[in-house]
Design an enzyme around this catalytic site. Structure first.
Site, short mmCIF file in Angstrom:
data_model
loop_
_atom_site.label_atom_id
_atom_site.label_comp_id
_atom_site.label_asym_id
_atom_site.label_seq_id
_atom_site.Cartn_x
_atom_site.Cartn_y
_atom_site.Cartn_z
N ASN A 1 -17.13 -0.45 -1.29
CA ASN A 1 -15.96 0.05 -0.58
C ASN A 1 -16.22 1.43 0.03
O ASN A 1 -17.02 2.21 -0.48
CB ASN A 1 -14.74 0.10 -1.51
N LYS B 1 -7.03 -15.28 -4.57
CA LYS B 1 -5.72 -14.65 -4.32
C LYS B 1 -4.76 -15.66 -3.67
O LYS B 1 -3.59 -15.74 -4.03
CB LYS B 1 -5.88 -13.41 -3.44
N ILE C 1 -6.22 0.49 -10.41
CA ILE C 1 -4.79 0.48 -10.05
C ILE C 1 -3.93 0.37 -11.32
O ILE C 1 -2.88 0.99 -11.43
CB ILE C 1 -4.49 -0.66 -9.05
N THR D 1 -6.05 -9.52 2.06
CA THR D 1 -7.13 -10.46 2.37
C THR D 1 -6.58 -11.87 2.65
O THR D 1 -7.22 -12.65 3.36
CB THR D 1 -8.19 -10.47 1.24
N SER E 1 -3.32 -9.43 -2.16
CA SER E 1 -4.15 -8.62 -1.27
C SER E 1 -3.89 -9.01 0.18
O SER E 1 -3.60 -10.18 0.48
CB SER E 1 -5.61 -8.90 -1.63
N SER F 1 -14.44 -5.22 -18.74
CA SER F 1 -15.57 -5.75 -17.97
C SER F 1 -15.82 -4.89 -16.73
O SER F 1 -16.92 -4.87 -16.19
CB SER F 1 -15.33 -7.21 -17.57
N ASN G 1 -5.47 -1.32 1.66
CA ASN G 1 -6.71 -0.74 1.08
C ASN G 1 -6.39 0.44 0.17
O ASN G 1 -6.20 1.56 0.67
CB ASN G 1 -7.66 -0.30 2.21
N TYR H 1 -13.44 -14.76 -3.69
CA TYR H 1 -12.46 -13.78 -4.18
C TYR H 1 -11.13 -13.95 -3.44
O TYR H 1 -10.07 -14.05 -4.05
CB TYR H 1 -12.99 -12.35 -4.01
P1 NAD Z 1 -10.43 -2.97 -11.41
O1 NAD Z 1 -11.66 -3.77 -11.55
O2 NAD Z 1 -10.55 -1.49 -11.49
O3 NAD Z 1 -9.35 -3.43 -12.51
C1 NAD Z 1 -9.28 -4.75 -12.99
C2 NAD Z 1 -9.35 -4.69 -14.50
O4 NAD Z 1 -9.27 -6.02 -15.02
C3 NAD Z 1 -10.64 -4.06 -15.03
O5 NAD Z 1 -10.32 -3.01 -15.92
C4 NAD Z 1 -11.33 -5.22 -15.75
O6 NAD Z 1 -12.06 -4.77 -16.89
C5 NAD Z 1 -10.15 -6.11 -16.12
N1 NAD Z 1 -10.47 -7.52 -16.32
C6 NAD Z 1 -11.18 -8.34 -15.50
N2 NAD Z 1 -11.27 -9.57 -16.05
C7 NAD Z 1 -10.59 -9.51 -17.24
C8 NAD Z 1 -10.32 -10.46 -18.26
N3 NAD Z 1 -10.79 -11.71 -18.20
N4 NAD Z 1 -9.58 -10.07 -19.32
C9 NAD Z 1 -9.11 -8.80 -19.41
N5 NAD Z 1 -9.34 -7.86 -18.48
C10 NAD Z 1 -10.07 -8.22 -17.40
O7 NAD Z 1 -9.71 -3.40 -10.04
P2 NAD Z 1 -8.49 -2.73 -9.27
O8 NAD Z 1 -9.02 -2.17 -8.01
O9 NAD Z 1 -7.68 -1.90 -10.18
O10 NAD Z 1 -7.69 -4.04 -8.88
C11 NAD Z 1 -6.62 -4.53 -9.64
C12 NAD Z 1 -6.09 -5.79 -9.03
O11 NAD Z 1 -5.70 -5.55 -7.67
C13 NAD Z 1 -7.10 -6.93 -8.96
O12 NAD Z 1 -6.43 -8.14 -9.20
C14 NAD Z 1 -7.59 -6.88 -7.53
O13 NAD Z 1 -8.04 -8.12 -7.10
C15 NAD Z 1 -6.32 -6.47 -6.81
N6 NAD Z 1 -6.56 -5.81 -5.52
C16 NAD Z 1 -7.40 -4.74 -5.48
C17 NAD Z 1 -7.65 -4.12 -4.25
C18 NAD Z 1 -8.62 -2.97 -4.16
O14 NAD Z 1 -9.12 -2.70 -3.08
N7 NAD Z 1 -8.89 -2.25 -5.23
C19 NAD Z 1 -7.01 -4.58 -3.10
C20 NAD Z 1 -6.14 -5.67 -3.20
C21 NAD Z 1 -5.93 -6.29 -4.43
C1 WQD Z 2 -13.26 -0.67 4.82
C2 WQD Z 2 -13.93 -0.40 6.17
C3 WQD Z 2 -16.07 -1.46 6.47
C4 WQD Z 2 -18.25 0.73 3.43
C5 WQD Z 2 -11.97 -4.88 0.78
C6 WQD Z 2 -11.76 -6.33 0.44
C7 WQD Z 2 -10.30 -6.65 0.51
C8 WQD Z 2 -9.48 -5.70 -0.36
C9 WQD Z 2 -9.80 -4.27 -0.06
C10 WQD Z 2 -9.16 -6.64 -2.53
C11 WQD Z 2 -14.59 -1.61 6.79
C12 WQD Z 2 -16.19 0.06 6.46
C13 WQD Z 2 -17.25 0.28 4.27
C14 WQD Z 2 -19.32 1.48 3.99
C15 WQD Z 2 -18.31 1.28 6.15
N1 WQD Z 2 -9.77 -5.86 -1.74
N2 WQD Z 2 -17.28 0.55 5.60
N3 WQD Z 2 -19.29 1.74 5.33
O1 WQD Z 2 -13.52 -4.60 3.52
O2 WQD Z 2 -11.33 -3.54 4.25
O3 WQD Z 2 -11.49 -4.64 2.08
O4 WQD Z 2 -11.22 -4.05 -0.12
O5 WQD Z 2 -8.34 -7.48 -2.36
O6 WQD Z 2 -10.16 -7.96 0.07
O7 WQD Z 2 -12.47 -7.11 1.37
O8 WQD Z 2 -12.65 -2.50 2.40
O9 WQD Z 2 -13.60 -0.35 1.73
O10 WQD Z 2 -15.13 -2.36 1.91
O11 WQD Z 2 -14.21 -1.35 3.99
O12 WQD Z 2 -18.33 1.55 7.35
O13 WQD Z 2 -20.27 1.89 3.30
O14 WQD Z 2 -14.98 0.55 5.95
O15 WQD Z 2 -16.91 -2.01 7.44
O16 WQD Z 2 -14.40 -1.55 8.17
P1 WQD Z 2 -12.30 -3.89 3.17
P2 WQD Z 2 -13.94 -1.63 2.42
#
Ligand code: NAD
Ligand code: WQD
Length: 344
Positions: free
Chosen positions: A202, A156, A14, A129, A127, A36, A182, A152
């Site tokens: 995911n 948050k 993101i 979540t 999130s 990382s 998502n 996790y």
């Molecule tokens: P991502 O893992 O692709 O990006 C996170 C980045 O942070 C990575 O590049 C990682 O190397 C870096 N990082 C981790 N620990 C670090 C540290 N100690 N110092 C410096 N860099 C560090 O994840 P993303 O999907 O881009 O998510 C970004 C943010 O959004 C996260 O906080 C995640 O929890 C939140 N979020 C993600 C989702 C999702 O589904 N992707 C959903 C809700 C919230």
């Molecule tokens: C989506 C749906 C699975 C994989 C997670 C974190 C949440 C947030 C977003 C960060 C579910 C189904 C999945 C597969 C499947 N992240 N599925 N087969 O669980 O909604 O959310 O990511 O904050 O905190 O929990 O996302 O992509 O894992 O699953 O059927 O191989 O797809 O059961 O219903 P989720 P997901």
């Protein structure tokens, strides 16, 4: 130039898309990431899209000395977007200390240094979540949060509380918490996207890897849920739309469009889409069929959740725009690009 923004975790999924949107909007971006869960090549992808190479520091945000010297070198940072965190839900159950230590120390360091270096605005990646299983959908920001089901998720919730406490204590900063639903898809140029680590947990990365033949078949976790087609329902938000929400949130704080020091917004489409509907959309948009089977429910899954994004729509003036089919197509183009590069 509208000013300098620090993007912590900016080479991640993101963060990289948000860096593109910040640069497109005229901001100068400084990225800090310890790689990382990402790769420094992402900087090239960002440069290819925008024509501008963001400044990059390979540093750990939990290291306060490293962060202080970054702020000393990069004078004039106006805002921070904090994406840096460990994010694998399953891993957090196995390694809770790692998750609490990393996610909370990153946040504490940034909040601590902001007043010292005159940084005004803070956007935090929260999130959906935090809501747990909703009593009603679509869910609004005022809905109660429920006990986290993973370390996790707990990071948050605690992070949201820490930010609120710091602001309540009189810290001269403003913060906006964005609760993402998502996030899926990739930049339409396929220059940047999600870089999955190992076997994806995911849905969308697993689906695209199955479509390209890296995985044998997609397991759909449960088709006996109390939903119209029996599969779980989520609010899948296009990552570019999500990235744009950060730009407007930042602008709101930096341009004093609100006098509230802390605000929270749901960032979703407002549409609940089932796992089956997502799969159908992928096959429709790409013409590629995905081998799949229906298996047992996955433990800990929420049945259904989707956002009420009205506050973000009305207050931030932000709205999700991409169609689900276009988003699926972008995810597929990114998967093809990973193959072309020999990565996956
Ligand atoms: P991502 O893992 O692709 O990006 C996170 C980045 O942070 C990575 O590049 C990682 O190397 C870096 N990082 C981790 N620990 C670090 C540290 N100690 N110092 C410096 N860099 C560090 O994840 P993303 O999907 O881009 O998510 C970004 C943010 O959004 C996260 O906080 C995640 O929890 C939140 N979020 C993600 C989702 C999702 O589904 N992707 C959903 C809700 C919230
Ligand atoms: C989506 C749906 C699975 C994989 C997670 C974190 C949440 C947030 C977003 C960060 C579910 C189904 C999945 C597969 C499947 N992240 N599925 N087969 O669980 O909604 O959310 O990511 O904050 O905190 O929990 O996302 O992509 O894992 O699953 O059927 O191989 O797809 O059961 O219903 P989720 P997901």
């Amino acid at each position: 130039m509208k000013g300098k923004i620090l993007v912590a975790g900016g080479t991640g999924f993101i963060g990289s898309h948000t860096t593109v949107e910040l640069q497109n909007a005229g901001y100068e971006v400084v990225i800090v990431d310890n790689l990382s869960n990402s790769n420094a090549d992402v900087i090239n992808g960002i440069e290819h899209i925008t024509g501008v190479r963001p400044t990059f520091y390979n540093a750990d945000c939990t290291d306060i000395d490293a962060m202080r010297s970054l702020f000393e070198r990069e004078q004039g940072i106006r805002g921070i977007i904090d994406f840096a965190a460990s994010k694998a839900v399953g891993e957090s159950v196995q390694k809770p200390i790692l998750y609490y230590r990393n996610n909370l120390n990153i946040l504490l360091n940034l909040l601590d240094l902001m007043p010292e270096f005159g940084v005004k605005g803070f956007v935090f990646s929260s999130s959906c979540t935090v809501y747990g299983e909703p009593d009603h959908n679509p869910i609004t920001e005022d809905a109660p949060t429920k006990k986290a089901t993973s370390p996790y998720g707990a990071t948050k919730q605690v992070s949201e509380d820490i930010i609120a406490d710091v602001i309540r204590s009189g810290s001269p900063i403003k913060a906006i918490l964005l609760r993402y639903f998502n996030p899926i898809g990739a930049h339409p140029t396929a220059e940047i996207g999600e870089l999955p680590n190992g076997v994806p947990a995911n849905l969308v990365p697993y689906l695209t890897q199955t479509a390209i033949g890296v995985r044998k078949e997609l397991s759909v976790f449960g088709n006996d849920y109390p939903t119209p087609d029996g599969t779980c329902i989520r609010d899948f938000i296009n990552v570019v739309d999500l990235a744009k929400a950060h730009v407007v949130a930042l602008e709101r704080m930096l341009e004093d469009k609100s006098d509230k020091p802390l605000e929270v917004f749901n960032i979703g489409t407002g549409n609940g889409v089932s796992v089956q509907q997502l799969l159908d959309a992928f096959e429709r948009a790409t013409g590629v069929s995905v081998p799949h089977k229906y298996v047992e429910r996955r433990q800990g899954d929420i049945v259904q959740i989707w956002a009420d994004p009205k506050r973000a729509n009305e207050v931030l003036g932000w709205k999700a725009e991409a169609t689900l089919d276009d988003t699926m197509l972008s995810a597929w183009k990114w998967q093809l690009k990973l193959r072309e590069r020999g990565i996956m």
